[in-house]
Design an enzyme around this catalytic site. Structure first.
Site, PDB file in Angstrom:
ATOM      1  N   LYS A  75     -34.896  50.322  51.929  1.00  0.00           N
ATOM      2  CA  LYS A  75     -33.920  50.272  52.163  1.00  0.00           C
ATOM      3  C   LYS A  75     -34.128  51.044  53.840  1.00  0.00           C
ATOM      4  CE  LYS A  75     -30.078  54.098  52.160  1.00  0.00           C
ATOM      5  NZ  LYS A  75     -29.082  54.938  50.947  1.00  0.00           N
ATOM      6  N   SER A 151     -23.909  54.603  50.719  1.00  0.00           N
ATOM      7  CA  SER A 151     -24.258  54.183  51.950  1.00  0.00           C
ATOM      8  C   SER A 151     -26.097  52.755  51.857  1.00  0.00           C
ATOM      9  CB  SER A 151     -25.821  55.445  52.479  1.00  0.00           C
ATOM     10  OG  SER A 151     -27.204  56.172  51.898  1.00  0.00           O
ATOM     11  N   SER A 175     -24.982  57.084  46.579  1.00  0.00           N
ATOM     12  CA  SER A 175     -25.995  55.989  46.782  1.00  0.00           C
ATOM     13  C   SER A 175     -25.731  54.746  46.433  1.00  0.00           C
ATOM     14  CB  SER A 175     -26.548  56.384  48.535  1.00  0.00           C
ATOM     15  OG  SER A 175     -25.993  57.330  49.242  1.00  0.00           O
TER      16      SER A 175
END
Length: 500
Positions: A75, A151, A175
């Site tokens: 990520k 996210s 997230s």
């Protein structure tokens, strides 16, 4: 034509093929690259490709490690690789290159994975959708008009479409669980202090945020947590140790019937979509059919206080992030460096007092104590993972009038006036009404997972959340392993892009 059916295997399955010499590591990597090149133009999940880095790393892998030569995406926030750029989804960091590996990356590398790229995130991972202005939106493999959530939306889209079997994720307010719920994946947020946070910082978002992965299978997630957890000298928090392995426990039958509380009511009093309620009711019936005791019961916490205390931290962290940009930019950050909403959140952080911040953290502790008592009666707490199905791309963008207001307030620095207006309560409702269920576990430090048990008539996944007492990942994995064997478990291979 593919060398072997790459997408049919999870991470541990690919590793076994490699160890038994049925396929070569380079063949697995080439298939991952092929899938990224095929799927990414449509999904916009991967924003930094690291193919040369991945190929060069094949020669240094310990092939006895559990995920030897398995392709993994990271990520684009906190999961730093020395020498590689990391932008946190913001144009303000487009020239920034990581100086060191993060502790998470160092630990993940020991599992044998090869990092093939980085995934898209909303700016500074602040939203429950993945639509950064800098990179553009990531799309959901089940329906590309919809968001994969956030996210960790880029990671979720990549795994759900079959690019890689495993991708890095982190969770400061949902997230991991939100994109897992929206993409038909398994996602568990570990207990506070379970996974690495260093080496630069000992905590992320005051301990609310923890790193782990998104996966298609329960066993991949369990095996990765076996490798990631352990003592880290930089960590501000340490979860209680687990004697055993999560991989074994997720494959072991439950030796007792569980007592599970559930609710379909939003903790902040907002609307919950009928499909999300249905998902929980179906899950409750499934759990009862498996012999567990299920009872409707809300958690003994004040949802509104939890929401406000979460946002106090959230605003403060954004303000601190903007302040820290000075070391990268060589000057103080300006409104034009970031998205308008980010700047507005930072302004609200600047006008929040130290007193408010301390009182907010105390609310976290009160809730943690209340939930520990709750789990003396109930093993697990079942809720919707989200209050709504995945939004349409662009649906949650501020309107023209809202953008004008944000720009005006931001340019004039009217944070104090904005705060006095009572808009924080409105922001709390607007920002959390679609995802009001996930923040509790972040603030209390409990482990929580989203499991894929429902598909809407429109063909969109909806997950349900289960929360355990602090340190109770073993119980979550064990139940997830049981649920994965049922017909109710959603097969991510059913989405349109997976078979492409």
């Amino acid at each position: 034509m593919e060398v072997f059916p790459y997408k049919e295997y999870d991470g541990l399955g690919l590793a076994e093929l490699i160890k038994s010499k049925q396929v070569k590591p380079i063949e697995v990597l080439q298939e991952a690259i092929k899938q990224i090149e095929k799927q990414n133009p449509s999904l916009n999940a991967v924003i930094n490709k690291m193919y040369d880095h991945a190929e060069n790393s094949l020669g240094s892998i310990n092939y006895d490690s559990p995920f030897a030569a398995v392709p993994m995406l990271l990520k684009d926030i906190t999961q730093e690789i020395a020498g590689e750029k990391i932008t946190s989804g913001s144009k303000s960091l487009q020239g920034y290159t990581a100086k060191d590996d993060s502790a998470y990356v160092a630990k993940a590398r020991e599992t044998g994975v090869v990092f093939v790229g980085q995934t898209n995130v909303p700016e500074f991972a602040l939203m429950g959708t993945t639509e950064p202005a800098f990179y553009g939106p990531t799309r959901n493999p089940w329906n590309m008009n919809h968001t994969p959530g956030g996210s960790s939306g880029g990671s979720a889209a990549a795994v759900a479409s079959g690019m890689v079997p495993i991708a890095g994720a982190n969770d400061g307010g949902g997230s991991i669980r939100i994109p897992a719920a929206y993409c038909g994946l398994f996602g568990i947020k570990p207990s506070r202090g379970r996974t690495p946070a260093g080496p630069i910082f000992g905590r992320h978002w005051q301990g609310a945020s923890v790193d782990h992965v998104l996966t298609r299978t329960v066993r991949d997630s369990a095996a990765m947590l076996d490798e990631l957890h352990g003592y880290e000298k930089a960590a501000a928090f340490h979860a209680r140790s687990f004697e055993g392995t999560y991989l074994k426990i997720c494959q072991a039958p439950l030796e007792r019937k569980l007592k599970i509380a559930y609710t379909i009511a939003s903790p902040i009093g907002t609307k919950v979509d009928a499909e999300c309620k249905l998902a929980v009711n179906k899950a409750a019936a499934l759990l009862e059919s498996l012999g567990h005791f299920v009872e409707e019961k809300e958690a003994p916490v004040d949802g509104s206080k939890i929401a406000k205390s979460y946002l106090t931290m959230y605003f403060g962290e954004v303000a601190a992030t903007l302040a820290s940009l000075e070391s990268v930019l060589g000057r103080k950050a300006k409104m034009t460096d970031v998205e308008p909403t980010t700047w507005l959140l930072g302004l609200l952080g600047k006008v929040s007092s130290a007193e408010e911040f301390v009182l907010a953290i105390r609310e976290w502790d009160k809730a943690a104590i209340a939930m520990e008592a709750f789990h003396e009666t109930y093993d697990l707490y079942l809720t919707p993972a989200t209050a709504c199905p995945p939004a349409i791309i662009g649906e949650l963008e501020p309107s023209s009038s809202e953008k004008f207001l944000i720009k005006t307030v931001g340019s004039l620095g009217l944070g104090s006036l904005l705060k006095k207006s009572g808009i924080i309560d409105q922001i709390a409702e607007n920002s959390l009404k679609r995802t009001p269920f996930t923040q509790l576990a972040n603030l209390t430090g409990q482990p929580a997972m989203s499991v894929p048990l429902h598909l809407t008539p429109d063909g969109l996944p909806i997950g349900v959340q289960l929360i355990a007492g602090r340190g109770g990942e073993d119980l979550l994995f064990q139940l997830a392993g049981q649920l994965e064997q049922t017909e109710s478990w959603l097969d991510v291979k059913e989405n349109p892009l997976f078979s492409r």
